[in-house]
Design an enzyme around this catalytic site. Sequence first.
Site, PDB file in Angstrom:
ATOM      1  N   TYR A   1       4.101   8.505  -8.626  1.00 33.83           N
ATOM      2  CA  TYR A   1       4.157   7.619  -7.464  1.00 33.83           C
ATOM      3  C   TYR A   1       3.805   6.185  -7.832  1.00 33.83           C
ATOM      4  O   TYR A   1       3.157   5.904  -8.844  1.00 33.83           O
ATOM      5  CB  TYR A   1       3.184   8.089  -6.388  1.00 33.83           C
ATOM      6  CG  TYR A   1       1.735   7.887  -6.789  1.00 33.83           C
ATOM      7  CD1 TYR A   1       1.040   6.729  -6.427  1.00 33.83           C
ATOM      8  CD2 TYR A   1       1.086   8.813  -7.593  1.00 33.83           C
ATOM      9  CE1 TYR A   1      -0.268   6.526  -6.826  1.00 33.83           C
ATOM     10  CE2 TYR A   1      -0.222   8.620  -8.002  1.00 33.83           C
ATOM     11  CZ  TYR A   1      -0.901   7.475  -7.618  1.00 33.83           C
ATOM     12  OH  TYR A   1      -2.186   7.272  -8.044  1.00 33.83           O
TER      13      TYR A   1
ATOM     14  N   TYR B   1      -4.756   4.254   5.794  1.00 40.64           N
ATOM     15  CA  TYR B   1      -6.195   3.981   5.736  1.00 40.64           C
ATOM     16  C   TYR B   1      -6.724   3.302   6.996  1.00 40.64           C
ATOM     17  O   TYR B   1      -7.861   2.844   7.020  1.00 40.64           O
ATOM     18  CB  TYR B   1      -6.515   3.148   4.485  1.00 40.64           C
ATOM     19  CG  TYR B   1      -6.293   3.925   3.209  1.00 40.64           C
ATOM     20  CD1 TYR B   1      -7.252   4.827   2.751  1.00 40.64           C
ATOM     21  CD2 TYR B   1      -5.109   3.786   2.486  1.00 40.64           C
ATOM     22  CE1 TYR B   1      -7.043   5.567   1.596  1.00 40.64           C
ATOM     23  CE2 TYR B   1      -4.892   4.517   1.324  1.00 40.64           C
ATOM     24  CZ  TYR B   1      -5.853   5.412   0.886  1.00 40.64           C
ATOM     25  OH  TYR B   1      -5.644   6.140  -0.260  1.00 40.64           O
TER      26      TYR B   1
ATOM     27  N   PHE C   1      -0.614  -1.611  -5.482  1.00 46.07           N
ATOM     28  CA  PHE C   1      -2.057  -1.358  -5.504  1.00 46.07           C
ATOM     29  C   PHE C   1      -2.430  -0.094  -6.274  1.00 46.07           C
ATOM     30  O   PHE C   1      -3.584   0.099  -6.626  1.00 46.07           O
ATOM     31  CB  PHE C   1      -2.620  -1.282  -4.070  1.00 46.07           C
ATOM     32  CG  PHE C   1      -1.999  -0.194  -3.219  1.00 46.07           C
ATOM     33  CD1 PHE C   1      -2.437   1.120  -3.311  1.00 46.07           C
ATOM     34  CD2 PHE C   1      -0.988  -0.506  -2.325  1.00 46.07           C
ATOM     35  CE1 PHE C   1      -1.873   2.108  -2.524  1.00 46.07           C
ATOM     36  CE2 PHE C   1      -0.424   0.477  -1.533  1.00 46.07           C
ATOM     37  CZ  PHE C   1      -0.853   1.800  -1.632  1.00 46.07           C
ATOM     38  N   ASP C   2      -1.444   0.759  -6.584  1.00 45.20           N
ATOM     39  CA  ASP C   2      -1.759   1.971  -7.344  1.00 45.20           C
ATOM     40  C   ASP C   2      -0.468   2.602  -7.861  1.00 45.20           C
ATOM     41  O   ASP C   2       0.573   2.535  -7.205  1.00 45.20           O
ATOM     42  CB  ASP C   2      -2.499   2.986  -6.463  1.00 45.20           C
ATOM     43  CG  ASP C   2      -3.142   4.098  -7.286  1.00 45.20           C
ATOM     44  OD1 ASP C   2      -3.270   3.934  -8.510  1.00 45.20           O
ATOM     45  OD2 ASP C   2      -3.516   5.131  -6.697  1.00 45.20           O
TER      46      ASP C   2
ATOM     47  N   ILE D   1      -4.041  11.022   1.958  1.00 46.24           N
ATOM     48  CA  ILE D   1      -3.869  10.492   3.315  1.00 46.24           C
ATOM     49  C   ILE D   1      -2.835  11.338   4.066  1.00 46.24           C
ATOM     50  O   ILE D   1      -1.956  11.954   3.468  1.00 46.24           O
ATOM     51  CB  ILE D   1      -3.444   9.010   3.293  1.00 46.24           C
ATOM     52  CG1 ILE D   1      -2.145   8.818   2.510  1.00 46.24           C
ATOM     53  CG2 ILE D   1      -4.563   8.144   2.748  1.00 46.24           C
ATOM     54  CD1 ILE D   1      -1.619   7.399   2.541  1.00 46.24           C
TER      55      ILE D   1
ATOM     56  N   PHE E   1       5.385   3.850  -0.500  1.00 48.51           N
ATOM     57  CA  PHE E   1       5.228   4.653  -1.718  1.00 48.51           C
ATOM     58  C   PHE E   1       6.592   5.092  -2.242  1.00 48.51           C
ATOM     59  O   PHE E   1       7.468   5.518  -1.477  1.00 48.51           O
ATOM     60  CB  PHE E   1       4.400   5.909  -1.437  1.00 48.51           C
ATOM     61  CG  PHE E   1       2.952   5.647  -1.172  1.00 48.51           C
ATOM     62  CD1 PHE E   1       2.030   5.563  -2.205  1.00 48.51           C
ATOM     63  CD2 PHE E   1       2.502   5.485   0.136  1.00 48.51           C
ATOM     64  CE1 PHE E   1       0.691   5.322  -1.946  1.00 48.51           C
ATOM     65  CE2 PHE E   1       1.169   5.252   0.397  1.00 48.51           C
ATOM     66  CZ  PHE E   1       0.250   5.175  -0.650  1.00 48.51           C
TER      67      PHE E   1
END
Length: 225
Positions: A138, A200, A148-149, A174, A217
């Site tokens: 991902y 979030y 961010f990730d 999540i 994502f």
Amino acid sequence: MASASAEPVSIYTDEQLASDDVSKKDIVTFLQENGREKFLRDNKVFGKVASVAKGSKKDHLSAVYKKMFETKAFTGTVGEGDVAELAEKAAAASLAEERAEEAAAAAAVPEKVRFTKQTTKKGGTTKVRKGDLISCNYTGSLVDGTVFDTNITTSTSRKKKAGLKFRVGTGKVIRGWDEALLTMSVGEKATVTIEPDWAYGRKGLEPKIPPNATLIFEIEVVSAE
């Protein structure tokens, strides 16, 4: 038509109640055999006969005995206090029923889906199911494109880190991920956009994810078992 049961008859005179011929246990036994439960509870003579007799004064028991006949608080009858209590219980039951109906009606309204999915590569026939242990690759970014990730390296070798593994539908990630993955199959790649409520939320995940952030994502399901 059946006739109403006869009221109990007093078997003790005032003199007998005051004498040693009638014990406290005798009085309690008679009260509990003939008195209305609420009356017994209100006058603290409800419970095990031996315990009530031991913990009560004879004068009190004698007074309760006389009061039962004066107020006709016999088994099978309903007093003013009982009527009020029954009315209160009926009102409480009605309110509880109304609330249950409201809750059922609310549950019947489908919850709004808080993600969208665009498949970029179709997967195979193996569908992801709740409880499956999956592995996926991902990349997560904000709507402005800020990543961010990710578990995919950007090196020239294009090697990937070990796939992220977890059981789907168990709250390990999540909610937007759990819900979106249940629509995917092994081998599928998709762009999943998740609203804040299923990401979030209001707090975000500082410093990388601000409050009320919509997340995007790129997800690839590698395996599911």
